[in-house]
Write an enzyme that holds these catalytic residues in place. Structure first.
Site, mmCIF file in Angstrom:
data_model
loop_
_atom_site.group_PDB
_atom_site.id
_atom_site.type_symbol
_atom_site.label_atom_id
_atom_site.label_comp_id
_atom_site.label_asym_id
_atom_site.label_seq_id
_atom_site.Cartn_x
_atom_site.Cartn_y
_atom_site.Cartn_z
ATOM 1 N NE ARG A 10 -4.249 -1.442 -0.014
ATOM 2 C CZ ARG A 10 -4.307 -2.516 -0.807
ATOM 3 N NH1 ARG A 10 -3.301 -2.819 -1.601
ATOM 4 N NH2 ARG A 10 -5.385 -3.281 -0.817
ATOM 5 C CD GLU B 75 -3.099 2.971 -5.187
ATOM 6 O OE1 GLU B 75 -1.904 2.651 -5.157
ATOM 7 O OE2 GLU B 75 -4.026 2.154 -5.306
ATOM 8 C CG HIS C 193 -3.126 -1.110 -6.856
ATOM 9 N ND1 HIS C 193 -3.454 -0.444 -5.705
ATOM 10 C CD2 HIS C 193 -3.178 -2.433 -6.528
ATOM 11 C CE1 HIS C 193 -3.700 -1.310 -4.736
ATOM 12 N NE2 HIS C 193 -3.544 -2.533 -5.213
HETATM 13 P P1 NAI Z 1 -1.372 -11.325 5.074
HETATM 14 O O1 NAI Z 1 -2.345 -10.879 6.105
HETATM 15 O O2 NAI Z 1 -1.342 -12.773 4.679
HETATM 16 O O3 NAI Z 1 0.115 -10.929 5.527
HETATM 17 C C1 NAI Z 1 0.464 -9.706 6.090
HETATM 18 C C2 NAI Z 1 1.607 -9.954 7.079
HETATM 19 O O4 NAI Z 1 2.034 -8.685 7.571
HETATM 20 C C3 NAI Z 1 1.195 -10.814 8.269
HETATM 21 O O5 NAI Z 1 2.104 -11.882 8.431
HETATM 22 C C4 NAI Z 1 1.256 -9.834 9.442
HETATM 23 O O6 NAI Z 1 1.635 -10.440 10.680
HETATM 24 C C5 NAI Z 1 2.303 -8.849 8.958
HETATM 25 N N1 NAI Z 1 2.240 -7.579 9.666
HETATM 26 C C6 NAI Z 1 1.146 -6.884 10.081
HETATM 27 N N2 NAI Z 1 1.516 -5.773 10.736
HETATM 28 C C7 NAI Z 1 2.872 -5.763 10.731
HETATM 29 C C8 NAI Z 1 3.835 -4.886 11.290
HETATM 30 N N3 NAI Z 1 3.478 -3.784 11.968
HETATM 31 N N4 NAI Z 1 5.136 -5.181 11.102
HETATM 32 C C9 NAI Z 1 5.511 -6.312 10.441
HETATM 33 N N5 NAI Z 1 4.626 -7.186 9.906
HETATM 34 C C10 NAI Z 1 3.332 -6.922 10.065
HETATM 35 O O7 NAI Z 1 -1.624 -10.397 3.812
HETATM 36 P P2 NAI Z 1 -1.214 -10.675 2.290
HETATM 37 O O8 NAI Z 1 -2.295 -11.403 1.603
HETATM 38 O O9 NAI Z 1 0.153 -11.234 2.258
HETATM 39 O O10 NAI Z 1 -1.221 -9.180 1.712
HETATM 40 C C11 NAI Z 1 -0.300 -8.208 2.153
HETATM 41 C C12 NAI Z 1 -0.701 -6.862 1.586
HETATM 42 O O11 NAI Z 1 -0.514 -6.851 0.179
HETATM 43 C C13 NAI Z 1 -2.193 -6.503 1.754
HETATM 44 O O12 NAI Z 1 -2.454 -5.960 3.026
HETATM 45 C C14 NAI Z 1 -2.411 -5.513 0.658
HETATM 46 O O13 NAI Z 1 -2.180 -4.223 1.180
HETATM 47 C C15 NAI Z 1 -1.340 -5.838 -0.369
HETATM 48 N N6 NAI Z 1 -1.893 -6.301 -1.641
HETATM 49 C C16 NAI Z 1 -1.547 -5.628 -2.797
HETATM 50 C C17 NAI Z 1 -2.044 -6.018 -4.021
HETATM 51 C C18 NAI Z 1 -1.646 -5.340 -5.315
HETATM 52 O O14 NAI Z 1 -2.269 -5.597 -6.360
HETATM 53 N N7 NAI Z 1 -0.635 -4.498 -5.326
HETATM 54 C C19 NAI Z 1 -2.999 -7.128 -4.123
HETATM 55 C C20 NAI Z 1 -3.254 -7.803 -2.867
HETATM 56 C C21 NAI Z 1 -2.730 -7.373 -1.681
#
Ligand code: NAI
Length: 335
Positions: free
Chosen positions: A234, A263, A295
């Protein structure tokens, strides 16, 4: 179920129409974004379906409630754009697509890394112009480098495995360590150590109050000179002013971003004939070592199919009063 689908593009209507043959919902596609000013379009619909740059703030949610909307289906994993407290107060349920294709985002992060490094985008243009010079196209061996992964959830873990497959040493930082990933070779470490030791840093944590501007003047100064920073998560994880300064003074060697702080005012539209009003992105676009995509990391056939199927199933479950396995609840995420 009657669904108002906002921010609809040709690919949304194509994939949702195809997958809906198995669900039989009544979907109306609106090209406009959902925001306070467009929320009246949802009158008479039980469900609205939105994407990452729709504005689901308190005002919008109150209007949706007045119009009889009972559920908001996010076509995304991230839910930072939704006022979950307001939704809970208004009795509107929120469902999302928690994992549609982690690989699609992880592979896009790799594409940014390889393009920035080997400058294939520049080589393509040069050769088309009859310029076969290799001057200033030097890259480095990615497999010999240390890669820092911030957030080792579904996408971060997939990305870490891809990078280990290339031969990289991978450092991980997360609030919760993934034991399987550690067993596979990821070295978990503190944030400061990761920043100081990594040649490439890729952000895969969600945007929360805790992670907003995680990359700022101070954390940038902890990074190695010449570091490559990748953000497919993000935009507001990075303080844009601070990264511009670090690019200007040469401390950051490469920046690859699929997401940008402002964005929602830019992405998902052809603005090639408009005068760009956003000076920060204009500055970012001017650097030769910055690569921006709009994105699109999620944008694979597999992901689009999965987004449509999961969203339509989420809404069917709601309609049939079943348990909402993909619900996001304020009371759970605010702890
Ligand atoms: P997820 O929930 O599986 O993984 C996120 C990880 O970040 C978790 O392991 C969590 O413990 C960790 N986390 C949370 N707060 C934290 C902190 N303060 N410090 C360190 N680690 C922390 O989520 P997933 O599916 O891996 O997605 C991650 C992000 O990717 C989403 O939140 C979204 O913003 C982004 N995304 C972007 C897309 C794109 O098209 N560019 C598409 C899909 C997701």
């Amino acid at each position: 179920m009657k669904i108002a689908l906002f921010s609809s593009k040709s690919y949304d209507s194509a994939y949702f129409s195809e997958e809906n043959k198995a669900f039989d919902h009544q979907i109306t596609f609106f090209e406009t974004r959902l925001k306070n000013r467009t929320a009246d379009l949802a009158e008479g619909f039980e469900a609205v379906c939105v994407f990452v740059n729709d504005v689901i703030d308190r005002e919008t949610i109150c209007k949706l409630k007045d119009h009889g909307v009972k559920v908001i289906a996010l076509r995304s994993a991230g839910f930072n754009h939704v006022d979950l407290a307001a939704a809970e107060e208004c009795g509107i349920r929120i469902v999302r697509v928690p994992a549609y294709s982690p690989r699609s985002i992880a592979e896009h992060a790799l594409a940014l890394i390889l393009t920035l490094n080997r400058k294939t985008h520049k080589a393509y243009n040069r050769v088309r112009e009859g310029n076969f010079s290799l001057e200033r196209l030097t890259g480095f061996n990615v497999g010999d480098r240390t890669v820092g992964v911030i957030g080792t959830g579904k996408i971060g873990a997939t990305f870490a495995r891809i990078m280990m497959g290339l031969g990289c040493h991978v450092l991980g930082y997360d609030k919760y360590q993934n034991k399987e990933l550690a067993d596979a070779g990821v070295e978990y470490t503190g944030l400061e150590k990761l920043l100081g030791r990594s040649d490439i840093i890729s952000l895969h944590c969600p945007l929360t109050p805790e992670t907003a501007y995680l990359i700022n003047k101070q954390t940038l100064s902890m990074m190695k000179p010449g570091v490559m920073l990748i953000n497919t998560s993000r935009g507001a994880l990075i303080n844009t002013n601070d990264i511009i300064e670090s690019l200007k003074n040469g401390h950051v060697g490469y920046l690859g971003i699929d997401v940008y702080e402002q964005e929602e005012k830019l992405f998902y539209r052809d603005r090639s004939e408009e005068i760009l009003q956003d000076d920060q992105i204009a500055r970012l676009m001017s650097f030769p070592n910055v690569l921006i995509t709009a994105h699109q990391a999620f944008f694979t056939r597999e992901a689009l199919e999965q987004i449509a199927v999961t969203t339509l199933q989420n809404l069917k479950d709601f309609e049939e009063g079943k348990e909402l396995v993909n619900e996001v609840r304020y009371s759970e995420v605010s702890q």
